[in-house]
Design an enzyme around this catalytic site. Structure first.
Site, PDB file in Angstrom:
ATOM      1  N   GLY A   1       0.858  -1.183   0.000  1.00 38.64           N
ATOM      2  CA  GLY A   1       0.000   0.000   0.000  1.00 38.64           C
ATOM      3  C   GLY A   1       0.891   1.229   0.000  1.00 38.64           C
ATOM      4  O   GLY A   1       1.981   1.217  -0.587  1.00 38.64           O
ATOM      5  N   ARG A   2       0.446   2.262   0.708  1.00 43.33           N
ATOM      6  CA  ARG A   2       1.201   3.524   0.700  1.00 43.33           C
ATOM      7  C   ARG A   2       2.611   3.372   1.269  1.00 43.33           C
ATOM      8  O   ARG A   2       3.583   3.861   0.705  1.00 43.33           O
ATOM      9  CB  ARG A   2       0.448   4.582   1.521  1.00 43.33           C
ATOM     10  CG  ARG A   2      -0.690   5.221   0.776  1.00 43.33           C
ATOM     11  CD  ARG A   2      -1.431   6.167   1.700  1.00 43.33           C
ATOM     12  NE  ARG A   2      -2.232   5.397   2.622  1.00 43.33           N
ATOM     13  CZ  ARG A   2      -3.564   5.353   2.600  1.00 43.33           C
ATOM     14  NH1 ARG A   2      -4.232   6.073   1.739  1.00 43.33           N
ATOM     15  NH2 ARG A   2      -4.227   4.626   3.460  1.00 43.33           N
ATOM     16  N   ILE A   3       2.726   2.688   2.420  1.00 44.54           N
ATOM     17  CA  ILE A   3       4.042   2.575   3.078  1.00 44.54           C
ATOM     18  C   ILE A   3       4.961   1.667   2.265  1.00 44.54           C
ATOM     19  O   ILE A   3       6.130   1.987   2.009  1.00 44.54           O
ATOM     20  CB  ILE A   3       3.886   2.054   4.525  1.00 44.54           C
ATOM     21  CG1 ILE A   3       3.027   3.029   5.348  1.00 44.54           C
ATOM     22  CG2 ILE A   3       5.257   1.864   5.186  1.00 44.54           C
ATOM     23  CD1 ILE A   3       2.644   2.532   6.732  1.00 44.54           C
TER      24      ILE A   3
ATOM     25  N   ARG B   1      -3.824  -8.312  -1.512  1.00 41.51           N
ATOM     26  CA  ARG B   1      -5.148  -8.814  -1.902  1.00 41.51           C
ATOM     27  C   ARG B   1      -5.475  -8.361  -3.328  1.00 41.51           C
ATOM     28  O   ARG B   1      -6.075  -9.057  -4.099  1.00 41.51           O
ATOM     29  CB  ARG B   1      -6.208  -8.307  -0.934  1.00 41.51           C
ATOM     30  CG  ARG B   1      -6.348  -9.229   0.267  1.00 41.51           C
ATOM     31  CD  ARG B   1      -7.348  -8.694   1.225  1.00 41.51           C
ATOM     32  NE  ARG B   1      -7.013  -7.316   1.584  1.00 41.51           N
ATOM     33  CZ  ARG B   1      -7.694  -6.575   2.428  1.00 41.51           C
ATOM     34  NH1 ARG B   1      -8.756  -7.055   2.995  1.00 41.51           N
ATOM     35  NH2 ARG B   1      -7.306  -5.353   2.719  1.00 41.51           N
TER      36      ARG B   1
ATOM     37  N   THR C   1       7.457  -3.728  10.173  1.00 39.70           N
ATOM     38  CA  THR C   1       7.143  -2.419  10.767  1.00 39.70           C
ATOM     39  C   THR C   1       5.619  -2.242  10.841  1.00 39.70           C
ATOM     40  O   THR C   1       5.149  -1.121  11.025  1.00 39.70           O
ATOM     41  CB  THR C   1       7.743  -1.265   9.933  1.00 39.70           C
ATOM     42  OG1 THR C   1       7.283  -1.382   8.581  1.00 39.70           O
ATOM     43  CG2 THR C   1       9.255  -1.268   9.955  1.00 39.70           C
TER      44      THR C   1
ATOM     45  N   ARG D   1       2.587  -4.768  12.308  1.00 42.42           N
ATOM     46  CA  ARG D   1       2.079  -5.152  13.629  1.00 42.42           C
ATOM     47  C   ARG D   1       2.740  -6.455  14.033  1.00 42.42           C
ATOM     48  O   ARG D   1       2.889  -7.369  13.205  1.00 42.42           O
ATOM     49  CB  ARG D   1       0.561  -5.353  13.601  1.00 42.42           C
ATOM     50  CG  ARG D   1      -0.250  -4.068  13.562  1.00 42.42           C
ATOM     51  CD  ARG D   1      -0.150  -3.262  14.878  1.00 42.42           C
ATOM     52  NE  ARG D   1      -0.951  -2.055  14.857  1.00 42.42           N
ATOM     53  CZ  ARG D   1      -0.514  -0.846  14.472  1.00 42.42           C
ATOM     54  NH1 ARG D   1       0.749  -0.672  14.087  1.00 42.42           N
ATOM     55  NH2 ARG D   1      -1.318   0.192  14.505  1.00 42.42           N
TER      56      ARG D   1
ATOM     57  N   GLU E   1       3.686  -5.945  22.955  1.00 43.95           N
ATOM     58  CA  GLU E   1       4.448  -4.702  23.168  1.00 43.95           C
ATOM     59  C   GLU E   1       4.086  -4.187  24.547  1.00 43.95           C
ATOM     60  O   GLU E   1       2.910  -4.244  24.908  1.00 43.95           O
ATOM     61  CB  GLU E   1       4.085  -3.663  22.105  1.00 43.95           C
ATOM     62  CG  GLU E   1       4.603  -4.057  20.747  1.00 43.95           C
ATOM     63  CD  GLU E   1       4.340  -3.032  19.650  1.00 43.95           C
ATOM     64  OE1 GLU E   1       3.849  -1.928  19.974  1.00 43.95           O
ATOM     65  OE2 GLU E   1       4.606  -3.335  18.484  1.00 43.95           O
TER      66      GLU E   1
ATOM     67  N   HIS F   1       8.646   0.305  18.340  1.00 47.63           N
ATOM     68  CA  HIS F   1       7.475   0.843  17.627  1.00 47.63           C
ATOM     69  C   HIS F   1       7.599   2.361  17.426  1.00 47.63           C
ATOM     70  O   HIS F   1       6.777   3.133  17.938  1.00 47.63           O
ATOM     71  CB  HIS F   1       6.186   0.500  18.385  1.00 47.63           C
ATOM     72  CG  HIS F   1       4.967   0.535  17.506  1.00 47.63           C
ATOM     73  ND1 HIS F   1       3.865  -0.252  17.705  1.00 47.63           N
ATOM     74  CD2 HIS F   1       4.668   1.290  16.418  1.00 47.63           C
ATOM     75  CE1 HIS F   1       2.938   0.010  16.789  1.00 47.63           C
ATOM     76  NE2 HIS F   1       3.409   0.949  15.992  1.00 47.63           N
ATOM     77  N   ILE F   2       8.616   2.749  16.643  1.00 44.83           N
ATOM     78  CA  ILE F   2       8.858   4.191  16.426  1.00 44.83           C
ATOM     79  C   ILE F   2       8.721   4.568  14.945  1.00 44.83           C
ATOM     80  O   ILE F   2       9.246   5.597  14.524  1.00 44.83           O
ATOM     81  CB  ILE F   2      10.248   4.625  16.959  1.00 44.83           C
ATOM     82  CG1 ILE F   2      11.375   3.795  16.307  1.00 44.83           C
ATOM     83  CG2 ILE F   2      10.310   4.537  18.473  1.00 44.83           C
ATOM     84  CD1 ILE F   2      12.745   4.411  16.450  1.00 44.83           C
ATOM     85  N   GLY F   3       7.998   3.742  14.177  1.00 44.85           N
ATOM     86  CA  GLY F   3       7.888   4.001  12.730  1.00 44.85           C
ATOM     87  C   GLY F   3       7.466   5.423  12.390  1.00 44.85           C
ATOM     88  O   GLY F   3       8.005   6.043  11.476  1.00 44.85           O
TER      89      GLY F   3
HETATM   90  C1  DGY Z   1       0.154   3.402  13.259  1.00 39.89           C
HETATM   91  O1  DGY Z   1      -0.139   4.554  12.919  1.00 39.89           O
HETATM   92  O2  DGY Z   1      -0.623   2.467  13.111  1.00 39.89           O
HETATM   93  C2  DGY Z   1       1.479   3.196  13.873  1.00 39.89           C
HETATM   94  O3  DGY Z   1       1.760   1.867  14.079  1.00 39.89           O
HETATM   95  C3  DGY Z   1       1.597   3.972  15.157  1.00 39.89           C
HETATM   96  O4  DGY Z   1       2.454   5.000  14.886  1.00 39.89           O
END
Ligand code: DGY
Length: 324
Positions: A154-156, A177, A235, A237, A266, A285-287
């Site tokens: 997707g976007r990321i 998908r 990055t 879940r 977490e 979890h600092i994405g």
């Molecule tokens: C999100 O936006 O879902 C990230 O995991 C939290 O920054």
């Protein structure tokens, strides 16, 4: 209106709400709220902005019948029981798009860090174990012309694919998908089935949402299919990866390395065996954790609430069926 914010968020978001004349209560302790404390605080409010990873289940929605909207300051919404929200007529919104660049940067950072065992070498210095230059010890691997597999393009994933292509001419394959025509057109990305994604990727980066279908998708069976020179990056879940199977795969050499920004649960405990491994880099979890991105997330989350307060559809609504 009374707005409850479940965690301290960037001031810009709070200012937007107070400037519009609303009363804002912020839970400012770093500790998450207990289920009971969350319900009690939300019962006092008309609208809620979730700045953390609080869970909103059907018991929550049943206990807060006067809640008029829930705005998440996150793109992920696996922490919300959406069908319960819809049943109780609570519109829920998220913050897509604004964190794609920062999260892709972090995935890229983990790919590089794992490929050069960066965290392990840093630890060696801290432990007084930098004895001198060694031409053969603890070598990394290079990324040029290797294959980057993306699970959930997707976007990321698209941002990451762009960076990997530009920096290392990586070939991009993906499993989704649906097809991502932009990635295919702009980057020559190739759609593959899940098995081919596993067997062909040199680096496999996970960017899918956590759902019943994707939970533990990366387990022993998957690791057995992957190259033993492959690097796994997550990055998205923690729940997409079976963490015990991952540790076993890394210890037994089924996989070469892993980079995780998300874990299950977490926070990760400091004695987790994954932290001892040379080819593993783990971050808490600092994405999306940059000043710019968190400001934009807070502003988007506040704008969604302001729309709800005005009786309008929240621009980033996740359960639009609530308005029917
Ligand atoms: C999100 O936006 O879902 C990230 O995991 C939290 O920054």
């Amino acid at each position: 209106m009374k707005i409850f914010i479940t965690k301290r968020i960037p001031q810009k978001g709070i200012d937007l709400l107070t400037a519009a004349g609303h009363e804002v209560e912020v839970h400012s302790s770093p500790e998450p709220l207990s289920e009971t404390a969350l319900i009690q605080a939300c019962q006092r409010a008309d609208f809620v902005l979730n700045g953390g990873m609080q869970k909103f289940d059907s018991h929550f929605f049943a206990s807060c019948p006067n809640l008029r909207a829930l705005s998440l300051m996150s793109v992920g919404y696996d922490n919300v029981d959406l069908s319960a929200a819809t049943q109780y007529k609570v519109p829920v919104s998220n913050t897509p798009g604004v964190l794609s660049g920062a999260t892709a940067d972090l995935a890229f950072l983990l790919i590089l860090a794992v490929s050069r065992k960066a965290f392990f070498h840093h630890k060696r210095i801290l432990q007084g174990d930098w004895k001198g230059f060694d031409p053969t010890a603890h070598l990394g691997v290079e990324l040029n012309n290797k294959t980057l597999g993306i699970y959930g393009l997707g976007r990321i994933g698209l941002e990451l694919a762009r960076k990997a292509r530009a920096a290392y001419n990586m070939e991009i394959i993906y499993h989704n998908r649906g097809r991502n025509h932009e990635a295919e057109r702009v980057l020559g990305a190739r759609y593959v089935n899940f098995d081919d994604l596993l067997t062909q990727s040199d680096v496999l980066s996970i960017h899918a949402a956590l759902t019943a279908e994707t939970a533990n998708r990366f387990n022993q069976d998957a690791f057995r299919r992957m190259k033993n020179t492959a690097i796994l990056i997550n990055t998205a879940r923690g729940g997409l990866v079976h963490e015990k199977d991952l540790a076993d795969a890394l210890y037994s050499g089924l996989l070469w390395g892993a980079g995780l920004d998300v874990t299950n649960p977490e926070p990760m405990k400091s004695d987790n065996p994954l932290l001892q491994l040379e080819n593993v880099c783990i971050l808490p979890h600092i994405g999306s954790a940059t000043v710019e991105t968190r400001d934009n997330m807070a502003l988007m989350a506040a704008s969604n609430l302001l729309a709800a307060i005005k009786g309008q559809q929240m621009p980033q609504i996740i359960n639009p069926e609530v308005y029917i």
